[in-house]
Write a protein that holds these residues in place. Structure first.
Motif, PDB file in Angstrom:
ATOM      1  N   ALA A 108       0.827  -1.212   0.000  1.00 19.91           N
ATOM      2  CA  ALA A 108       0.000   0.000   0.000  1.00 19.91           C
ATOM      3  C   ALA A 108       0.857   1.257   0.000  1.00 19.91           C
ATOM      4  CB  ALA A 108      -0.945   0.007   1.207  1.00 19.91           C
ATOM      5  N   ASP A 109       2.147   1.093   0.257  1.00 15.92           N
ATOM      6  CA  ASP A 109       3.074   2.220   0.177  1.00 15.92           C
ATOM      7  C   ASP A 109       4.416   1.692  -0.326  1.00 15.92           C
ATOM      8  OD1 ASP A 109       4.193   1.005   2.478  1.00 15.92           O
ATOM      9  OD2 ASP A 109       2.950   2.238   3.786  1.00 15.92           O
ATOM     10  N   GLU A 110       5.490   2.410  -0.076  1.00 18.12           N
ATOM     11  CA  GLU A 110       6.791   2.031  -0.639  1.00 18.12           C
ATOM     12  C   GLU A 110       7.590   1.083   0.246  1.00 18.12           C
ATOM     13  OE1 GLU A 110       7.729   2.727  -3.787  1.00 18.12           O
ATOM     14  OE2 GLU A 110       5.675   3.475  -3.855  1.00 18.12           O
ATOM     15  N   GLU A 111       6.984   0.589   1.316  1.00 15.83           N
ATOM     16  CA  GLU A 111       7.672  -0.332   2.218  1.00 15.83           C
ATOM     17  C   GLU A 111       7.294  -1.778   1.907  1.00 15.83           C
ATOM     18  OE1 GLU A 111       9.973   0.621   4.461  1.00 15.83           O
ATOM     19  OE2 GLU A 111       9.694   2.621   3.621  1.00 15.83           O
ATOM     20  N   PRO A 112       8.225  -2.732   2.037  1.00 12.86           N
ATOM     21  CA  PRO A 112       7.880  -4.143   1.832  1.00 12.86           C
ATOM     22  C   PRO A 112       6.910  -4.624   2.906  1.00 12.86           C
ATOM     23  CG  PRO A 112      10.161  -3.918   2.561  1.00 12.86           C
ATOM     24  CD  PRO A 112       9.645  -2.542   2.362  1.00 12.86           C
ATOM     25  N   VAL A 113       6.189  -5.698   2.593  1.00  7.74           N
ATOM     26  CA  VAL A 113       5.213  -6.276   3.520  1.00  7.74           C
ATOM     27  C   VAL A 113       5.659  -7.687   3.896  1.00  7.74           C
ATOM     28  CG1 VAL A 113       2.836  -7.112   3.757  1.00  7.74           C
ATOM     29  CG2 VAL A 113       3.286  -4.923   2.627  1.00  7.74           C
ATOM     30  N   VAL A 114       5.564  -7.992   5.174  1.00  8.05           N
ATOM     31  CA  VAL A 114       5.787  -9.351   5.663  1.00  8.05           C
ATOM     32  C   VAL A 114       4.435  -9.857   6.166  1.00  8.05           C
ATOM     33  CG1 VAL A 114       6.992 -10.810   7.334  1.00  8.05           C
ATOM     34  CG2 VAL A 114       8.157  -8.825   6.329  1.00  8.05           C
ATOM     35  N   SER A 115       4.041 -11.033   5.710  1.00  8.39           N
ATOM     36  CA  SER A 115       2.739 -11.562   6.106  1.00  8.39           C
ATOM     37  C   SER A 115       2.773 -13.082   6.181  1.00  8.39           C
ATOM     38  CB  SER A 115       1.648 -11.115   5.122  1.00  8.39           C
ATOM     39  OG  SER A 115       1.948 -11.551   3.810  1.00  8.39           O
ATOM     40  N   VAL A 116       1.759 -13.624   6.818  1.00  8.95           N
ATOM     41  CA  VAL A 116       1.551 -15.063   6.886  1.00  8.95           C
ATOM     42  C   VAL A 116       0.371 -15.386   5.983  1.00  8.95           C
ATOM     43  CG1 VAL A 116       0.923 -17.005   8.363  1.00  8.95           C
ATOM     44  CG2 VAL A 116       2.419 -15.195   9.240  1.00  8.95           C
ATOM     45  N   LEU A 117       0.554 -16.339   5.084  1.00 18.20           N
ATOM     46  CA  LEU A 117      -0.505 -16.785   4.184  1.00 18.20           C
ATOM     47  C   LEU A 117      -0.869 -18.213   4.544  1.00 18.20           C
ATOM     48  CD1 LEU A 117      -2.302 -16.611   1.606  1.00 18.20           C
ATOM     49  CD2 LEU A 117      -0.289 -17.349   0.315  1.00 18.20           C
ATOM     50  N   LEU A 118      -2.156 -18.434   4.772  1.00 18.46           N
ATOM     51  CA  LEU A 118      -2.663 -19.770   5.044  1.00 18.46           C
ATOM     52  C   LEU A 118      -3.682 -20.101   3.966  1.00 18.46           C
ATOM     53  CD1 LEU A 118      -2.621 -22.096   7.202  1.00 18.46           C
ATOM     54  CD2 LEU A 118      -4.678 -21.032   8.137  1.00 18.46           C
ATOM     55  N   LEU A 119      -3.381 -21.111   3.138  1.00 20.39           N
ATOM     56  CA  LEU A 119      -4.329 -21.571   2.124  1.00 20.39           C
ATOM     57  C   LEU A 119      -5.123 -22.726   2.711  1.00 20.39           C
ATOM     58  CD1 LEU A 119      -2.198 -21.526  -1.150  1.00 20.39           C
ATOM     59  CD2 LEU A 119      -3.731 -19.782  -0.262  1.00 20.39           C
ATOM     60  N   GLN A 120      -6.436 -22.702   2.518  1.00 19.18           N
ATOM     61  CA  GLN A 120      -7.336 -23.709   3.087  1.00 19.18           C
ATOM     62  C   GLN A 120      -8.128 -24.374   1.977  1.00 19.18           C
ATOM     63  OE1 GLN A 120     -10.147 -22.024   5.846  1.00 19.18           O
ATOM     64  NE2 GLN A 120     -11.362 -23.883   5.962  1.00 19.18           N
ATOM     65  N   TYR A 121      -8.098 -25.704   1.954  1.00 21.82           N
ATOM     66  CA  TYR A 121      -8.838 -26.484   0.967  1.00 21.82           C
ATOM     67  C   TYR A 121      -9.686 -27.523   1.705  1.00 21.82           C
ATOM     68  CZ  TYR A 121      -4.790 -25.012  -1.859  1.00 21.82           C
ATOM     69  OH  TYR A 121      -3.793 -24.304  -2.467  1.00 21.82           O
ATOM     70  N   PRO A 122     -10.967 -27.718   1.320  1.00 20.61           N
ATOM     71  CA  PRO A 122     -11.721 -28.847   1.880  1.00 20.61           C
ATOM     72  C   PRO A 122     -11.081 -30.149   1.416  1.00 20.61           C
ATOM     73  CG  PRO A 122     -13.169 -27.297   0.736  1.00 20.61           C
ATOM     74  CD  PRO A 122     -11.760 -26.910   0.418  1.00 20.61           C
ATOM     75  N   SER A 123     -10.826 -31.091   2.346  1.00 23.42           N
ATOM     76  CA  SER A 123     -10.130 -32.318   1.959  1.00 23.42           C
ATOM     77  C   SER A 123     -10.951 -33.167   1.008  1.00 23.42           C
ATOM     78  CB  SER A 123      -9.732 -33.133   3.189  1.00 23.42           C
ATOM     79  OG  SER A 123     -10.877 -33.506   3.923  1.00 23.42           O
ATOM     80  N   ASP A 124     -12.301 -33.104   1.098  1.00 26.10           N
ATOM     81  CA  ASP A 124     -13.101 -33.876   0.148  1.00 26.10           C
ATOM     82  C   ASP A 124     -12.917 -33.345  -1.262  1.00 26.10           C
ATOM     83  OD1 ASP A 124     -14.479 -31.519   0.628  1.00 26.10           O
ATOM     84  OD2 ASP A 124     -16.454 -32.445   0.625  1.00 26.10           O
TER      85      ASP A 124
END
Length: 197
Positions: free
Chosen positions: A169-185
């Motif tokens: 959103a600005d000129e600074e880098p972003v550090v984040s946690v990404l969690l991808l969720q999938y239904p196992s079926d």
């Protein structure tokens, strides 16, 4: 895992998935939009996959990214050193996958995600939900026309099957946690459909 090991894991998983699905290299190239030469390099463990490449393969096989990138293990204690992880890089994003979790009815993939300023990462969409927690910086994420702006400490969850973007959103880098969720079926039925093709 070091980069060479990660490439060998991807190569083994790619060969196994292609064999299970009964796909020729040409057909996988058509479904994924990845050149046959690049696929051949990936299957031999000599390729250098990008985020786009891995997500294209994930979409072509209709499996979570972790199905391509991890070996199956079930230790009681898991310690992952970030310095040893392979980095998948793209125009604006660097991803390091920490772990895949297979729970009763859900598959989760846990990533360290870094977003660089000055570029926008576009995703055409993929199965599942995305959970994002920003730990530093300000992140724009979500629908291309109206992305959410997250500050450090903010969280958002959205369906990943629609087009979405990531950018600072600005000129600074972003550090984040990404969690991808999938239904196992969904994962099981998708794997079954790959095998039956």
């Amino acid at each position: 895992m070091v980069k060479e090991q990660a490439g060998q894991v991807l190569a083994a998983n790619l060969r196994a998935l292609r064999a299970q699905a009964g796909l020729s290299m040409s057909e996988l190239a058509r479904r994924s939009g990845i050149a046959k030469g690049t696929l051949s390099q990936l299957e031999s463990g000599t390729g250098n996959p990008t985020i786009e490449t891995v997500f294209s393969l994930s979409n072509a096989f209709q499996v979570p990214v972790s199905t391509l990138l991890t070996e199956r293990t079930a230790p009681e204690v898991v310690l992952v050193r970030g310095a040893g992880l392979d980095v998948l890089s793209s125009v604006a994003v660097d991803l390091r996958m920490f772990r895949r979790l297979d729970l009763q009815d859900t598959v989760f993939e846990l990533y360290d995600q870094r977003v660089r300023p000055g570029a926008v990462q576009h995703s055409a969409g993929h199965p599942g939900l995305e959970h994002v927690v920003v730990t530093s910086g300000r992140l724009q994420v979500g629908p291309p026309n109206e992305p959410y702006v997250l500050d450090a400490g903010d969280y958002v969850c959205f369906p990943a099957d629609q087009p979405h973007v990531y950018s600072t959103a600005d000129e600074e880098p972003v550090v984040s946690v990404l969690l991808l969720q999938y239904p196992s079926d969904q994962v099981v039925s998708v794997l079954a459909s790959c095998v039956s093709r």
